[in-house]
Design a protein around this motif. Structure first.
Motif, PDB file in Angstrom:
ATOM      1  N   ALA A  81       0.845  -1.204   0.000  1.00  0.00           N
ATOM      2  CA  ALA A  81       0.000   0.000   0.000  1.00  0.00           C
ATOM      3  C   ALA A  81       0.874   1.246   0.000  1.00  0.00           C
ATOM      4  CB  ALA A  81      -0.933  -0.028   1.208  1.00  0.00           C
ATOM      5  N   ASP A  82       2.032   1.174   0.647  1.00  0.00           N
ATOM      6  CA  ASP A  82       2.884   2.363   0.785  1.00  0.00           C
ATOM      7  C   ASP A  82       4.283   2.122   0.273  1.00  0.00           C
ATOM      8  OD1 ASP A  82       0.938   3.915   2.356  1.00  0.00           O
ATOM      9  OD2 ASP A  82       1.219   2.265   3.791  1.00  0.00           O
ATOM     10  N   LYS A  83       4.818   3.142  -0.369  1.00  0.00           N
ATOM     11  CA  LYS A  83       6.208   3.113  -0.841  1.00  0.00           C
ATOM     12  C   LYS A  83       6.920   4.326  -0.248  1.00  0.00           C
ATOM     13  CE  LYS A  83       4.658   1.544  -5.421  1.00  0.00           C
ATOM     14  NZ  LYS A  83       5.351   0.593  -6.253  1.00  0.00           N
ATOM     15  N   ASP A  84       8.217   4.199  -0.021  1.00  0.00           N
ATOM     16  CA  ASP A  84       9.018   5.362   0.371  1.00  0.00           C
ATOM     17  C   ASP A  84      10.423   5.170  -0.201  1.00  0.00           C
ATOM     18  OD1 ASP A  84      10.445   3.663   2.084  1.00  0.00           O
ATOM     19  OD2 ASP A  84       9.370   4.289   3.871  1.00  0.00           O
ATOM     20  N   PRO A  85      11.305   6.165  -0.044  1.00  0.00           N
ATOM     21  CA  PRO A  85      12.616   6.041  -0.699  1.00  0.00           C
ATOM     22  C   PRO A  85      13.459   4.886  -0.165  1.00  0.00           C
ATOM     23  CG  PRO A  85      12.176   8.334  -0.091  1.00  0.00           C
ATOM     24  CD  PRO A  85      11.099   7.500   0.547  1.00  0.00           C
ATOM     25  N   VAL A  86      13.157   4.417   1.063  1.00  0.00           N
ATOM     26  CA  VAL A  86      14.011   3.387   1.663  1.00  0.00           C
ATOM     27  C   VAL A  86      13.316   2.027   1.791  1.00  0.00           C
ATOM     28  CG1 VAL A  86      15.475   5.057   2.859  1.00  0.00           C
ATOM     29  CG2 VAL A  86      13.426   4.191   4.014  1.00  0.00           C
ATOM     30  N   ALA A  87      12.212   1.843   1.096  1.00  0.00           N
ATOM     31  CA  ALA A  87      11.528   0.542   1.021  1.00  0.00           C
ATOM     32  C   ALA A  87      11.114  -0.011   2.375  1.00  0.00           C
ATOM     33  CB  ALA A  87      12.400  -0.471   0.266  1.00  0.00           C
ATOM     34  N   SER A  88      10.644   0.860   3.268  1.00  0.00           N
ATOM     35  CA  SER A  88      10.276   0.403   4.621  1.00  0.00           C
ATOM     36  C   SER A  88       9.224  -0.697   4.600  1.00  0.00           C
ATOM     37  CB  SER A  88       9.698   1.543   5.461  1.00  0.00           C
ATOM     38  OG  SER A  88      10.468   2.689   5.350  1.00  0.00           O
ATOM     39  N   SER A  89       8.298  -0.617   3.655  1.00  0.00           N
ATOM     40  CA  SER A  89       7.214  -1.612   3.665  1.00  0.00           C
ATOM     41  C   SER A  89       7.735  -2.992   3.280  1.00  0.00           C
ATOM     42  CB  SER A  89       6.072  -1.186   2.741  1.00  0.00           C
ATOM     43  OG  SER A  89       6.546  -0.858   1.451  1.00  0.00           O
ATOM     44  N   ALA A  90       8.969  -3.067   2.791  1.00  0.00           N
ATOM     45  CA  ALA A  90       9.513  -4.381   2.407  1.00  0.00           C
ATOM     46  C   ALA A  90       9.965  -5.188   3.616  1.00  0.00           C
ATOM     47  CB  ALA A  90      10.685  -4.205   1.440  1.00  0.00           C
ATOM     48  N   TYR A  91      10.419  -4.515   4.677  1.00  0.00           N
ATOM     49  CA  TYR A  91      10.904  -5.288   5.838  1.00  0.00           C
ATOM     50  C   TYR A  91       9.960  -5.209   7.032  1.00  0.00           C
ATOM     51  CZ  TYR A  91      12.988  -0.715   6.881  1.00  0.00           C
ATOM     52  OH  TYR A  91      13.198   0.620   7.077  1.00  0.00           O
ATOM     53  N   ASP A  92       8.766  -4.685   6.800  1.00  0.00           N
ATOM     54  CA  ASP A  92       7.739  -4.671   7.834  1.00  0.00           C
ATOM     55  C   ASP A  92       7.334  -6.126   8.116  1.00  0.00           C
ATOM     56  OD1 ASP A  92       5.426  -4.510   9.286  1.00  0.00           O
ATOM     57  OD2 ASP A  92       4.441  -3.056   7.968  1.00  0.00           O
ATOM     58  N   PRO A  93       7.474  -6.581   9.368  1.00  0.00           N
ATOM     59  CA  PRO A  93       7.096  -7.978   9.650  1.00  0.00           C
ATOM     60  C   PRO A  93       5.634  -8.264   9.311  1.00  0.00           C
ATOM     61  CG  PRO A  93       8.159  -6.945  11.565  1.00  0.00           C
ATOM     62  CD  PRO A  93       8.009  -5.872  10.535  1.00  0.00           C
ATOM     63  N   ASP A  94       4.846  -7.187   9.219  1.00  0.00           N
ATOM     64  CA  ASP A  94       3.448  -7.346   8.837  1.00  0.00           C
ATOM     65  C   ASP A  94       3.200  -6.874   7.410  1.00  0.00           C
ATOM     66  OD1 ASP A  94       1.654  -8.614  10.409  1.00  0.00           O
ATOM     67  OD2 ASP A  94       1.558  -6.976  11.886  1.00  0.00           O
ATOM     68  N   GLY A  95       4.252  -6.829   6.620  1.00  0.00           N
ATOM     69  CA  GLY A  95       4.120  -6.406   5.216  1.00  0.00           C
ATOM     70  C   GLY A  95       3.319  -7.431   4.432  1.00  0.00           C
ATOM     71  N   ILE A  96       2.984  -7.078   3.222  1.00  0.00           N
ATOM     72  CA  ILE A  96       2.077  -7.931   2.447  1.00  0.00           C
ATOM     73  C   ILE A  96       2.699  -9.291   2.110  1.00  0.00           C
ATOM     74  CG2 ILE A  96       2.616  -6.749   0.241  1.00  0.00           C
ATOM     75  CD1 ILE A  96      -0.667  -8.516   1.347  1.00  0.00           C
ATOM     76  N   VAL A  97       3.982  -9.317   1.775  1.00  0.00           N
ATOM     77  CA  VAL A  97       4.598 -10.611   1.450  1.00  0.00           C
ATOM     78  C   VAL A  97       4.711 -11.467   2.717  1.00  0.00           C
ATOM     79  CG1 VAL A  97       6.755 -11.722   0.718  1.00  0.00           C
ATOM     80  CG2 VAL A  97       5.776  -9.865  -0.629  1.00  0.00           C
ATOM     81  N   GLN A  98       5.083 -10.824   3.825  1.00  0.00           N
ATOM     82  CA  GLN A  98       5.198 -11.574   5.079  1.00  0.00           C
ATOM     83  C   GLN A  98       3.833 -12.161   5.465  1.00  0.00           C
ATOM     84  OE1 GLN A  98       6.421  -8.578   4.390  1.00  0.00           O
ATOM     85  NE2 GLN A  98       8.542  -8.440   5.098  1.00  0.00           N
ATOM     86  N   ARG A  99       2.773 -11.376   5.285  1.00  0.00           N
ATOM     87  CA  ARG A  99       1.435 -11.890   5.624  1.00  0.00           C
ATOM     88  C   ARG A  99       1.039 -13.003   4.668  1.00  0.00           C
ATOM     89  NH1 ARG A  99      -0.951  -6.226   5.832  1.00  0.00           N
ATOM     90  NH2 ARG A  99      -2.918  -7.130   5.155  1.00  0.00           N
ATOM     91  N   ALA A 100       1.346 -12.828   3.402  1.00  0.00           N
ATOM     92  CA  ALA A 100       0.991 -13.856   2.419  1.00  0.00           C
ATOM     93  C   ALA A 100       1.752 -15.155   2.709  1.00  0.00           C
ATOM     94  CB  ALA A 100       1.280 -13.364   1.008  1.00  0.00           C
ATOM     95  N   LEU A 101       3.026 -15.019   3.094  1.00  0.00           N
ATOM     96  CA  LEU A 101       3.810 -16.218   3.428  1.00  0.00           C
ATOM     97  C   LEU A 101       3.140 -16.978   4.564  1.00  0.00           C
ATOM     98  CD1 LEU A 101       7.391 -14.659   3.264  1.00  0.00           C
ATOM     99  CD2 LEU A 101       6.647 -16.676   1.967  1.00  0.00           C
TER     100      LEU A 101
END
Ligand code: PBG
Length: 325
Positions: A81-101
């Motif tokens: 849902a969110d993007k920023d210059p440092v890709a914070s949503s990629a390492y969020d333990p509750d990020g979309i890929v982590q939830r999908a996994l």
């Protein structure tokens, strides 16, 4: 008089099957799977008829369907849902890929779930890493970020992480980070020879990951280079990659063959979005016989030496050739 008549072994389907050199097994296929954090981002992808972005529940349902068809490996791509210059949503333990996994591994513990490991879907600038002072993608800072993302994927249950960023030295660093996190059983499938290709166009539409300035030629490989691909693969093998990959597929079958001859590790090929789009467009126009064309293309990868074929055709192929087909 002709002594040698190769046509003798082409006279019937039975004899053709008997002497057939290569077959594409459904078990060799990996299906990419796009998971969107916002349900409103789910839906069809214009340039990829038959492929969709799913919300979390939809992704689990799709994984179930694939598994039932015999496609037991998926490669996850997140649309945050969110993007920023440092890709914070990629390492969020509750990020979309982590939830999908977590959701897929809970629903289907036997499914092999791979997570594409890159920043481009998560950065506002669309590059595969962090932007340094001179406007270039900063290799070493990006590698640290990839390690951080990889451990959250491992925590969430990934069986395989698949770095697709093309930073130097990332495989060794990710391996060390996973091992430190007690994720020694999580395998690395490295996008080792990944070219700066025009054939990723439809994927970037699907994942919303086009670079907002410049292009990826400063990190992805020059399409003119084949020997360099073997050097890249050798580096990744030396750094501990469990599986190496050549990407795209069709325009790089020579590279795939050369890699097969040189290396003994499992070899994957990625039949990318543009290859899919190109075929689907011709099929939709009635210019190609779809089933035969798809079978021929997938066979070309196995003939060239691929053990693993990552393809958007996986589901369709399994419907026609799977156990129950
Ligand atoms: C992320 C990534 C891309 C693809 C796989 N992982 C896009 C890119 O490098 O721009 C392409 C897949 C496809 O085209 O099907 N870096």
């Amino acid at each position: 008089m002709i002594a040698l008549r190769p046509r003798r072994l082409r006279r019937s389907e039975v004899v053709r099957q008997l002497v057939r050199e290569h077959r594409v097994h459904v078990e060799q296929l990996v299906s990419p799977l796009f998971v969107a954090e916002r349900a409103s981002d789910a839906g069809p992808i214009d340039a990829m008829p038959g492929v969709a972005r799913f919300d979390l529940d939809g992704a689990v349902a799709q994984a179930r369907e694939l598994f039932a068809l015999g496609v037991k490996s998926v490669l996850l791509f997140g649309i945050p849902a969110d993007k920023d210059p440092v890709a914070s949503s990629a390492y969020d333990p509750d990020g979309i890929v982590q939830r999908a996994l977590r959701a897929i591994k809970t629903a289907l513990p036997e499914m092999l779930v791979m997570a594409d490991l890159c920043c481009c879907e998560y950065t506002s600038h669309g590059h595969c890493g962090l932007i340094g002072e001179r406007g270039e993608v900063d290799n070493d800072a990006t590698v640290e970020l990839l390690c951080r993302i990889a451990t959250t994927y491992a925590d969430a249950g990934a069986d395989v992480v698949a770095p697709s960023d093309m930073m130097d030295g990332r495989v060794a660093a990710i391996r060390a980070a996973l091992d430190r996190a007690k994720a020694q059983d999580v395998a690395i499938m490295a996008y080792s020879a990944k070219y700066a290709s025009a054939f990723y166009g439809p994927f970037r539409e699907a994942a919303g990951s086009s670079p907002q300035f410049g292009d990826r030629r400063g990190y992805q490989m020059d399409p003119s280079n084949a020997r360099e691909a073997l050097r890249e693969i050798a580096l990744d093998v030396a750094q501990g990659a469990d599986i190496v990959m050549v990407k795209p597929g069709l325009p790089y079958l020579d590279v795939l063959r050369a890699a097969r001859e040189r290396f003994d590790v499992p070899l994957a090929v990625y039949n990318v979005s543009g290859e899919y789009a190109m075929l689907q467009a011709a099929i939709a126009n009635g210019w190609l016989d779809g089933e035969r064309a798809v079978d021929e293309v997938l066979t070309s990868f196995v003939r060239a030496g691929a053990d693993i074929v990552i393809t958007y055709f996986a589901q369709e192929y399994a419907r026609r050739h799977g156990r129950d087909a």
